[in-house]
Design a protein around this motif. Structure first.
Motif, PDB file in Angstrom:
ATOM      1  N   SER A 103       0.813  -1.212   0.000  1.00  0.00           N
ATOM      2  CA  SER A 103       0.000   0.000   0.000  1.00  0.00           C
ATOM      3  C   SER A 103       0.846   1.262   0.000  1.00  0.00           C
ATOM      4  CB  SER A 103      -0.913   0.006   1.230  1.00  0.00           C
ATOM      5  OG  SER A 103      -0.140   0.139   2.399  1.00  0.00           O
ATOM      6  N   ARG A 104       0.238   2.330  -0.444  1.00  0.00           N
ATOM      7  CA  ARG A 104       0.884   3.645  -0.470  1.00  0.00           C
ATOM      8  C   ARG A 104       0.405   4.456   0.737  1.00  0.00           C
ATOM      9  NH1 ARG A 104       4.154   3.793  -4.475  1.00  0.00           N
ATOM     10  NH2 ARG A 104       3.685   2.643  -6.328  1.00  0.00           N
ATOM     11  N   ASP A 105       0.610   3.889   1.919  1.00  0.00           N
ATOM     12  CA  ASP A 105       0.200   4.570   3.137  1.00  0.00           C
ATOM     13  C   ASP A 105       1.212   5.663   3.491  1.00  0.00           C
ATOM     14  OD1 ASP A 105       2.383   3.095   3.902  1.00  0.00           O
ATOM     15  OD2 ASP A 105       1.310   1.828   5.308  1.00  0.00           O
ATOM     16  N   GLU A 106       0.975   6.348   4.573  1.00  0.00           N
ATOM     17  CA  GLU A 106       1.866   7.427   5.000  1.00  0.00           C
ATOM     18  C   GLU A 106       2.941   6.873   5.923  1.00  0.00           C
ATOM     19  OE1 GLU A 106      -0.108  10.893   6.436  1.00  0.00           O
ATOM     20  OE2 GLU A 106      -1.380  11.026   4.675  1.00  0.00           O
ATOM     21  N   ALA A 107       3.782   6.040   5.364  1.00  0.00           N
ATOM     22  CA  ALA A 107       4.898   5.475   6.114  1.00  0.00           C
ATOM     23  C   ALA A 107       6.024   5.176   5.142  1.00  0.00           C
ATOM     24  CB  ALA A 107       4.474   4.195   6.836  1.00  0.00           C
ATOM     25  N   PHE A 108       7.239   5.253   5.654  1.00  0.00           N
ATOM     26  CA  PHE A 108       8.380   4.754   4.896  1.00  0.00           C
ATOM     27  C   PHE A 108       8.516   3.275   5.217  1.00  0.00           C
ATOM     28  CE2 PHE A 108       9.348   9.196   4.634  1.00  0.00           C
ATOM     29  CZ  PHE A 108      10.100   9.330   3.471  1.00  0.00           C
ATOM     30  N   HIS A 109       8.911   2.483   4.256  1.00  0.00           N
ATOM     31  CA  HIS A 109       9.209   1.077   4.492  1.00  0.00           C
ATOM     32  C   HIS A 109      10.716   0.953   4.601  1.00  0.00           C
ATOM     33  CE1 HIS A 109       5.200  -0.393   2.519  1.00  0.00           C
ATOM     34  NE2 HIS A 109       5.017   0.361   3.581  1.00  0.00           N
ATOM     35  N   ALA A 110      11.201   0.417   5.706  1.00  0.00           N
ATOM     36  CA  ALA A 110      12.636   0.282   5.965  1.00  0.00           C
ATOM     37  C   ALA A 110      13.050  -1.171   5.783  1.00  0.00           C
ATOM     38  CB  ALA A 110      12.959   0.743   7.381  1.00  0.00           C
ATOM     39  N   TYR A 111      14.017  -1.374   4.899  1.00  0.00           N
ATOM     40  CA  TYR A 111      14.582  -2.695   4.633  1.00  0.00           C
ATOM     41  C   TYR A 111      16.032  -2.683   5.099  1.00  0.00           C
ATOM     42  CZ  TYR A 111      10.569  -3.331   1.541  1.00  0.00           C
ATOM     43  OH  TYR A 111       9.298  -3.437   1.015  1.00  0.00           O
ATOM     44  N   CYS A 112      16.419  -3.668   5.885  1.00  0.00           N
ATOM     45  CA  CYS A 112      17.776  -3.720   6.426  1.00  0.00           C
ATOM     46  C   CYS A 112      18.523  -4.901   5.809  1.00  0.00           C
ATOM     47  CB  CYS A 112      17.729  -3.865   7.941  1.00  0.00           C
ATOM     48  SG  CYS A 112      16.858  -2.499   8.753  1.00  0.00           S
ATOM     49  N   PHE A 113      19.743  -4.633   5.348  1.00  0.00           N
ATOM     50  CA  PHE A 113      20.597  -5.627   4.713  1.00  0.00           C
ATOM     51  C   PHE A 113      21.979  -5.584   5.336  1.00  0.00           C
ATOM     52  CE2 PHE A 113      17.586  -4.188   1.512  1.00  0.00           C
ATOM     53  CZ  PHE A 113      17.155  -5.361   0.906  1.00  0.00           C
ATOM     54  N   THR A 114      22.634  -6.740   5.425  1.00  0.00           N
ATOM     55  CA  THR A 114      24.049  -6.758   5.778  1.00  0.00           C
ATOM     56  C   THR A 114      24.840  -6.454   4.511  1.00  0.00           C
ATOM     57  OG1 THR A 114      24.351  -9.096   5.269  1.00  0.00           O
ATOM     58  CG2 THR A 114      23.656  -8.540   7.532  1.00  0.00           C
ATOM     59  N   SER A 115      26.098  -6.067   4.676  1.00  0.00           N
ATOM     60  CA  SER A 115      26.921  -5.814   3.492  1.00  0.00           C
ATOM     61  C   SER A 115      27.085  -7.100   2.668  1.00  0.00           C
ATOM     62  CB  SER A 115      28.275  -5.231   3.882  1.00  0.00           C
ATOM     63  OG  SER A 115      28.975  -6.106   4.736  1.00  0.00           O
ATOM     64  N   ALA A 116      27.115  -8.251   3.320  1.00  0.00           N
ATOM     65  CA  ALA A 116      27.207  -9.525   2.587  1.00  0.00           C
ATOM     66  C   ALA A 116      25.966  -9.752   1.729  1.00  0.00           C
ATOM     67  CB  ALA A 116      27.401 -10.686   3.568  1.00  0.00           C
ATOM     68  N   GLU A 117      24.787  -9.433   2.263  1.00  0.00           N
ATOM     69  CA  GLU A 117      23.563  -9.559   1.463  1.00  0.00           C
ATOM     70  C   GLU A 117      23.603  -8.627   0.258  1.00  0.00           C
ATOM     71  OE1 GLU A 117      19.742 -10.567   4.098  1.00  0.00           O
ATOM     72  OE2 GLU A 117      20.847  -8.805   4.843  1.00  0.00           O
ATOM     73  N   VAL A 118      24.108  -7.419   0.453  1.00  0.00           N
ATOM     74  CA  VAL A 118      24.211  -6.469  -0.657  1.00  0.00           C
ATOM     75  C   VAL A 118      25.104  -7.060  -1.746  1.00  0.00           C
ATOM     76  CG1 VAL A 118      25.040  -4.190  -1.353  1.00  0.00           C
ATOM     77  CG2 VAL A 118      23.746  -4.455   0.783  1.00  0.00           C
ATOM     78  N   LYS A 119      26.261  -7.583  -1.348  1.00  0.00           N
ATOM     79  CA  LYS A 119      27.195  -8.168  -2.321  1.00  0.00           C
ATOM     80  C   LYS A 119      26.569  -9.343  -3.056  1.00  0.00           C
ATOM     81  CE  LYS A 119      31.075  -7.027   0.625  1.00  0.00           C
ATOM     82  NZ  LYS A 119      32.094  -7.604   1.522  1.00  0.00           N
TER      83      LYS A 119
END
Length: 147
Positions: A103-119
């Motif tokens: 949904s396009r509600d009035e909130a930011f969605h925060a996603y957290c990744f480790t640097s290993a996941e990014v790689k």
């Protein structure tokens, strides 16, 4: 320019000035600064003194954290920097973002990744990028900003 347009522009600059007075916005990068401030409040991020610190924005429990914000209704990728320079990445997806899932509600969605996941999940020939497919496989935390 009509009066409505002038009023909206004036209100924008007045709002930015108020955000700067509260140290929510620290530079001319309004959306990025807002995202970092939200991470200060939600996750306890301690910002680096310089708003232009190379490689990461601050630390949580001594670990280096990079914050990236996306709110574009048109672009579909987000450059997430060099995971060699940070331990964790927080991606904030705004209510207008084309990367938004749900949904396009009035909130930011925060996603957290480790640097290993990014790689492992965001590597592209041209650098590291977060795309919608990357976010679909992750859960998020909501950061509500409405009064």
């Amino acid at each position: 320019m009509d009066e409505t347009e002038k009023k909206l522009i004036r209100e924008y600059f007045e709002s930015v000035a108020k955000l700067q007075d509260q140290n929510i916005v620290r530079s001319d990068k309004v959306l990025g600064d807002l995202g970092e401030w939200l991470c200060v409040k939600k996750f306890g991020l301690v910002l680096e003194e310089s708003g232009r610190h190379p490689g990461y924005d601050g630390k949580i429990n001594g670990e280096k954290v990079q914050v990236k914000v996306h709110n574009s209704p048109e672009r579909t990728n987000l450059s997430v920097g060099d995971p060699e320079k940070y331990d964790h990445l927080i991606v904030l997806i705004g209510p207008r973002s084309k990367l938004r899932i749900g949904s396009r509600d009035e909130a930011f969605h925060a996603y957290c990744f480790t640097s290993a996941e990014v790689k492992n999940t965001m590597a592209r020939d041209s650098g590291y990028y977060c795309a919608k497919g990357t976010l679909e496989a992750k859960s998020h935390k909501s950061i509500d900003y409405k009064a």
